[in-house]
Design a protein around this motif. Structure first.
Motif, PDB file in Angstrom:
ATOM      1  N   ARG A   1      39.721  17.459 -18.860  1.00  0.00           N
ATOM      2  CA  ARG A   1      40.052  16.265 -19.645  1.00  0.00           C
ATOM      3  C   ARG A   1      39.640  14.980 -18.940  1.00  0.00           C
ATOM      4  O   ARG A   1      39.466  13.950 -19.582  1.00  0.00           O
ATOM      5  N   ASP A   2      39.477  15.027 -17.622  1.00  0.00           N
ATOM      6  CA  ASP A   2      39.053  13.847 -16.875  1.00  0.00           C
ATOM      7  C   ASP A   2      37.559  13.586 -16.999  1.00  0.00           C
ATOM      8  O   ASP A   2      37.089  12.521 -16.629  1.00  0.00           O
ATOM      9  N   LYS A   3      36.806  14.531 -17.522  1.00  0.00           N
ATOM     10  CA  LYS A   3      35.353  14.405 -17.623  1.00  0.00           C
ATOM     11  C   LYS A   3      34.945  13.777 -18.961  1.00  0.00           C
ATOM     12  O   LYS A   3      35.680  13.831 -19.931  1.00  0.00           O
ATOM     13  N   THR A   4      33.751  13.207 -18.985  1.00  0.00           N
ATOM     14  CA  THR A   4      33.218  12.625 -20.211  1.00  0.00           C
ATOM     15  C   THR A   4      32.640  13.725 -21.092  1.00  0.00           C
ATOM     16  O   THR A   4      32.464  14.863 -20.665  1.00  0.00           O
ATOM     17  N   ASP A   5      32.330  13.359 -22.329  1.00  0.00           N
ATOM     18  CA  ASP A   5      31.745  14.329 -23.260  1.00  0.00           C
ATOM     19  C   ASP A   5      30.408  14.853 -22.748  1.00  0.00           C
ATOM     20  O   ASP A   5      30.111  16.034 -22.885  1.00  0.00           O
ATOM     21  N   ALA A   6      29.594  13.984 -22.178  1.00  0.00           N
ATOM     22  CA  ALA A   6      28.292  14.407 -21.661  1.00  0.00           C
ATOM     23  C   ALA A   6      28.454  15.398 -20.511  1.00  0.00           C
ATOM     24  O   ALA A   6      27.717  16.392 -20.421  1.00  0.00           O
ATOM     25  N   GLU A   7      29.424  15.143 -19.650  1.00  0.00           N
ATOM     26  CA  GLU A   7      29.674  16.063 -18.540  1.00  0.00           C
ATOM     27  C   GLU A   7      30.172  17.412 -19.055  1.00  0.00           C
ATOM     28  O   GLU A   7      29.795  18.465 -18.523  1.00  0.00           O
ATOM     29  N   LEU A   8      30.975  17.381 -20.099  1.00  0.00           N
ATOM     30  CA  LEU A   8      31.470  18.625 -20.678  1.00  0.00           C
ATOM     31  C   LEU A   8      30.341  19.426 -21.312  1.00  0.00           C
ATOM     32  O   LEU A   8      30.296  20.657 -21.184  1.00  0.00           O
ATOM     33  N   MET A   9      29.428  18.758 -21.983  1.00  0.00           N
ATOM     34  CA  MET A   9      28.290  19.454 -22.575  1.00  0.00           C
ATOM     35  C   MET A   9      27.420  20.083 -21.482  1.00  0.00           C
ATOM     36  O   MET A   9      26.927  21.208 -21.640  1.00  0.00           O
ATOM     37  N   THR A  10      27.255  19.382 -20.370  1.00  0.00           N
ATOM     38  CA  THR A  10      26.495  19.926 -19.245  1.00  0.00           C
ATOM     39  C   THR A  10      27.190  21.168 -18.695  1.00  0.00           C
ATOM     40  O   THR A  10      26.536  22.171 -18.387  1.00  0.00           O
ATOM     41  N   LEU A  11      28.510  21.112 -18.600  1.00  0.00           N
ATOM     42  CA  LEU A  11      29.272  22.269 -18.124  1.00  0.00           C
ATOM     43  C   LEU A  11      29.131  23.456 -19.068  1.00  0.00           C
ATOM     44  O   LEU A  11      29.033  24.605 -18.615  1.00  0.00           O
ATOM     45  N   ILE A  12      29.122  23.199 -20.371  1.00  0.00           N
ATOM     46  CA  ILE A  12      28.946  24.276 -21.336  1.00  0.00           C
ATOM     47  C   ILE A  12      27.610  24.971 -21.099  1.00  0.00           C
ATOM     48  O   ILE A  12      27.537  26.206 -21.069  1.00  0.00           O
ATOM     49  N   HIS A  13      26.557  24.188 -20.919  1.00  0.00           N
ATOM     50  CA  HIS A  13      25.233  24.771 -20.691  1.00  0.00           C
ATOM     51  C   HIS A  13      25.194  25.563 -19.391  1.00  0.00           C
ATOM     52  O   HIS A  13      24.598  26.645 -19.328  1.00  0.00           O
ATOM     53  N   GLN A  14      25.855  25.068 -18.361  1.00  0.00           N
ATOM     54  CA  GLN A  14      25.900  25.788 -17.092  1.00  0.00           C
ATOM     55  C   GLN A  14      26.641  27.113 -17.242  1.00  0.00           C
ATOM     56  O   GLN A  14      26.197  28.149 -16.727  1.00  0.00           O
ATOM     57  N   LYS A  15      27.756  27.094 -17.930  1.00  0.00           N
ATOM     58  CA  LYS A  15      28.547  28.311 -18.117  1.00  0.00           C
ATOM     59  C   LYS A  15      27.802  29.326 -18.981  1.00  0.00           C
ATOM     60  O   LYS A  15      27.867  30.529 -18.754  1.00  0.00           O
ATOM     61  N   GLN A  16      27.048  28.846 -19.979  1.00  0.00           N
ATOM     62  CA  GLN A  16      26.263  29.749 -20.798  1.00  0.00           C
ATOM     63  C   GLN A  16      25.135  30.379 -19.974  1.00  0.00           C
ATOM     64  O   GLN A  16      24.818  31.563 -20.149  1.00  0.00           O
ATOM     65  N   ASP A  17      24.543  29.605 -19.081  1.00  0.00           N
ATOM     66  CA  ASP A  17      23.538  30.154 -18.174  1.00  0.00           C
ATOM     67  C   ASP A  17      24.161  31.201 -17.252  1.00  0.00           C
ATOM     68  O   ASP A  17      23.549  32.243 -16.978  1.00  0.00           O
TER      69      ASP A  17
END
Length: 67
Positions: A7-23
């Motif tokens: 929740r402390d992260k921005t939307d852009a950071e969350l989208m980056t995390l999603i891509h990392q986790k999918q990888d």
């Protein structure tokens, strides 16, 4: 990763995390196919992290739509 950290992260950071986790999931599946898996819990953790991130993004979208 805990929801409070996300929740402390921005939307852009969350989208980056999603891509990392999918990888991470893709690499895990490749390791499963070759039979070289170090940590079998990594798949479960990645899927749960992706779900948490999507939940937080949906919460933010609902709050923005209601405001």
């Amino acid at each position: 990763m805990h929801a409070s950290e996300l929740r402390d992260k921005t939307d852009a950071e969350l989208m980056t995390l999603i891509h990392q986790k999918q990888d991470d999931l893709m690499h895990f599946r490749l390791q499963m196919a070759t039979g070289v898996v170090d940590n079998v819990m990594s798949s479960r953790n990645s899927r749960r992290d992706i779900a948490r991130i999507h939940t937080i993004l949906n919460e933010r979208a609902r709050v923005a739509a209601g405001a």
